[in-house]
Structures are given as C-alpha cells and as structure tokens.
Design an enzyme around this catalytic site. Structure first.
Site, PDB file in Angstrom:
ATOM      1  N   ASP A 296       0.930  -1.144   0.003  1.00  0.00           N
ATOM      2  CA  ASP A 296      -0.084   0.134  -0.040  1.00  0.00           C
ATOM      3  C   ASP A 296       0.879   1.085   0.112  1.00  0.00           C
ATOM      4  OD1 ASP A 296      -2.321   1.726   0.097  1.00  0.00           O
ATOM      5  OD2 ASP A 296      -2.397   1.492   2.474  1.00  0.00           O
TER       6      ASP A 296
ATOM      7  N   ALA B 118     -11.479   5.325   2.787  1.00  0.00           N
ATOM      8  CA  ALA B 118     -12.777   4.909   2.806  1.00  0.00           C
ATOM      9  C   ALA B 118     -13.435   4.526   4.157  1.00  0.00           C
ATOM     10  CB  ALA B 118     -12.910   3.972   1.850  1.00  0.00           C
TER      11      ALA B 118
HETATM   12  P1  13P Z   1      -8.712   4.935   5.972  1.00  0.00           P
HETATM   13  O1  13P Z   1      -7.937   5.838   6.835  1.00  0.00           O
HETATM   14  O2  13P Z   1     -10.074   5.792   5.650  1.00  0.00           O
HETATM   15  O3  13P Z   1      -8.905   3.582   6.504  1.00  0.00           O
HETATM   16  O4  13P Z   1      -8.109   4.650   4.939  1.00  0.00           O
HETATM   17  C1  13P Z   1      -7.003   3.706   4.440  1.00  0.00           C
HETATM   18  C2  13P Z   1      -6.473   3.711   3.422  1.00  0.00           C
HETATM   19  O5  13P Z   1      -6.481   4.534   2.364  1.00  0.00           O
HETATM   20  C3  13P Z   1      -5.000   2.916   2.990  1.00  0.00           C
HETATM   21  O6  13P Z   1      -4.367   3.081   1.999  1.00  0.00           O
HETATM   22  O1  G3H Z   2      -3.036   5.092   3.781  1.00  0.00           O
HETATM   23  C1  G3H Z   2      -2.354   4.630   4.762  1.00  0.00           C
HETATM   24  C2  G3H Z   2      -2.646   3.899   5.685  1.00  0.00           C
HETATM   25  O2  G3H Z   2      -3.818   4.169   6.646  1.00  0.00           O
HETATM   26  C3  G3H Z   2      -1.399   3.323   6.366  1.00  0.00           C
HETATM   27  O3  G3H Z   2      -0.961   3.936   7.498  1.00  0.00           O
HETATM   28  O4  G3H Z   2       1.256   4.324   6.890  1.00  0.00           O
HETATM   29  O5  G3H Z   2       0.565   4.463   9.262  1.00  0.00           O
HETATM   30  O6  G3H Z   2       0.911   2.197   8.017  1.00  0.00           O
HETATM   31  P1  G3H Z   2       0.498   3.768   8.003  1.00  0.00           P
HETATM   32 ZN    ZN Z   3      -4.629   5.104   1.167  1.00  0.00          ZN
END
Ligand code: 13P
Ligand code: G3H
Ligand code: ZN
Length: 313
Positions: free
Chosen positions: A80, A210
C-alpha cells in the site's frame, strides 16, 4: 490461494462489486481479516504500508500473509502507498502479488515516468500495479473545500495517465481522506467526477480513505480513554457513509481501502479489556475483544462491498 490484484479486480468488475483491501501490521489483524474472508467466502486484499514494513519487517509480514493465503479464498498480497522505489522493488522480488506506486504528489510527467518504471519491474513477474493520480487530502492538510477540490482527479488526465503507464488499477481523489479524523461533516464524494473517470479509464478504480468511522466504536473507544489527546480528537469524527460507498461501487470502484476502521476496532477492544479486566496479563486474552471487533468490521465491509460469497469454490 495467493493471486494477483488484476485477477481479483477483473472478477469484481464483471460481478459489479468491490473487494476490501485491509491494512495489516500484526498477527491478530491478519487473523481477523483472513478468518472473516473464509467465513464470508470473500476474496480479500491484504495490504501492508511502508510504515507496517518498518514496524514488523517485510519477512514477518510476508510469512503471515502467505500463511493466510493458504485459505480457500483468493488473497492478494499488496504493498500500500509504495513511495520508496527500493521498497517497491524489494516487494516485487520478494513475492508480493501486487504493489502500489503512489506518485500522486509528483507532477504528471514525473508520476508517469516513475509509474512506468514500476510497471516495467512488475509486469515480467506477473505482479499487478496500482497507481495514483490526484492527491487524497485530509481535513488537516487543507483549510477549505475548494482547496481540497483542486487536488481531485481530472478525468481526461486519468485517461492519459493509464494509457501512458499501463497500470492495472487506478487510485483517485474524489473527496475521501485518510485517517480516523476525515471531516467535521459527512463528506460528499464527487460521484459525477467518478463516473467521468470511469468512462475515461479502462482499469478498475481504487478508493482510498474509505473508512466509515463507526460512531458506536468511537463511543466505545472514548469510554475508556477520553483524556487522551488522540481519542478526544475522535469526537465528532465522520467517515464515509455506507450509501456513498455503494454509489462509488456503482460507478466503477472495485478496490476499497480500510485501515482506520480496523484501528478504531482494535483500540476499542483493547481499551475496554484493559480497563474492565483487572486480572488478565495474557496477551491472548488482552487482544481477544480487539480481534472480535475487527472481524465484525471486516464482515460488515464484505457484505457492504458485495464481495461476500464471491470466492470461487
Ligand atoms: P482509511 O484511513 O480511511 O481507513 O484509509 C486507508 C487507506 O486508504 C489505506 O491506503
Ligand atoms: O493510507 C495509509 C494507511 O492508513 C497506512 O497508514 O502508513 O500509518 O501504516 P500507515
Ligand atoms: Zn490510502
């Protein structure tokens, strides 16, 4: 079974539903996600941020997700918000089946060039690539709504971006925000813009930021930590309402990212246990309610997104 984002989202596109992408950082979150996916017979995307990798280490996370993927449902192991090209390359070479390159803060040409580089590494290995155009800004980043809208994804630019990069999925900005504290009032997603983006690109669309931020779980959390700064900031926090998520799915969103809702469920369970159970020193007992509440969150999302029952036998 471990599979790619491209395959899971192609099936979702055909079926008109979305697949949840849940952020994981430790064993209990992975268990909550995969156990629910199996119970719901749902495909699932298990994702780790660069922060999760810094926290737990990539080898531990890979081992956890690979083990989860032995379950009889499709599982995508996804990176991610990859920003560091070295981490992205390592993820591709280490068995992730999907990576995101987040170049949303670069100018168009640089975002295209860097995304193309990642696609060049990923494609030969059968790894999918999610890219992003249009930055997702939160209530804390900008003051006014119009300032925020300046970062929304432009449909024509999105079309050119996908053509130029060959990415498999596209994250867009239409009014969501990351984190538990998204907005002071219910956010309104720009569904009209989403429809135009959907018409302009041939790949599935990804919705970040989301989380719904359940008032019930926020209240539960606040019951046990109202003096802490982070918790009191949750007061009045509003997430993305379920009806807007359904509208987004109707207009081409096929991957939906959820992290904050899991964090709040984890925290609500842990705080309640620590405050009410004065005997437990066993981590397994201390984390049991957290896991149960996270499973409820994941189950609700799978039902809402329409992925329940969609894992092929
Ligand atoms: P939220 O903070 O709304 O759960 O979004 C998470 C996200 O987009 C992770 O990439
Ligand atoms: O969009 C980001 C996610 O919520 C991940 O958050 O970088 O603190 O692990 P993080
Ligand atoms: Zn995100």
């Amino acid at each position: 079974m471990l599979t790619t984002l491209k395959k899971v989202l192609a099936a979702a596109d055909k079926g008109g539903y979305a697949v949840g992408a849940f952020n994981v950082n430790n064993l209990e979150i992975v268990q909550a996600v995969i156990e629910t996916a199996v119970e719901k017979r749902s495909p699932v995307i298990i994702q780790t941020s660069e922060g999760a990798i810094e926290y737990a280490g990539m080898p531990f996370l890979i081992a956890l997700i690979r083990t989860a993927a032995q379950a009889p449902v499709p599982v995508v192991m996804h990176l991610d918000h990859g920003k560091d090209l070295k981490v992205i390359k390592l993820a591709i070479d280490s068995g992730y089946t999907s990576v995101m390159f987040d170049g949303s803060l670069y100018k168009f040409a640089e975002n295209v060039a860097k995304t193309k580089k990642v696609v060049g590494w990923a494609k030969p290995k059968g790894v999918s690539v999610e890219a992003e155009i249009g930055a997702i800004k939160g209530v804390e980043d900008l003051v006014s709504v119009s300032e925020k809208q300046a970062f929304f994804t432009d449909p024509a630019e999105a079309g050119r971006f996908v053509k130029a990069t060959g990415c498999d999925a596209l994250a867009i900005s239409i009014g969501t925000a990351h984190g538990a504290y998204k907005s002071k009032t219910a956010p309104t997603l720009d569904i009209e813009r989403l429809g135009k983006i959907d018409a302009a690109v041939k790949v599935p669309i990804v919705l970040h930021g989301a989380s719904g931020i359940s008032a019930e779980l926020v209240a539960k959390t606040k019951n046990y930590c109202e003096t802490l700064e982070d918790c009191s900031r949750l007061e009045g926090a509003v997430g993305i309402p379920d009806d807007q998520i359904l509208a987004a799915i109707k207009h081409g969103v096929r991957k939906i990212n959820i992290d904050s809702d899991l964090r709040i469920a984890f925290t609500a369970g842990l705080r309640e246990t620590v405050v009410t159970d004065h005997k437990a020193i066993d981590p397994r007992k201390l984390l049991a309610l957290s896991k149960k509440l996270m499973k409820e969150v994941v189950g609700h999302k799978m039902d809402l997104f329409g992925s329940t029952g969609k894992a092929k036998k």
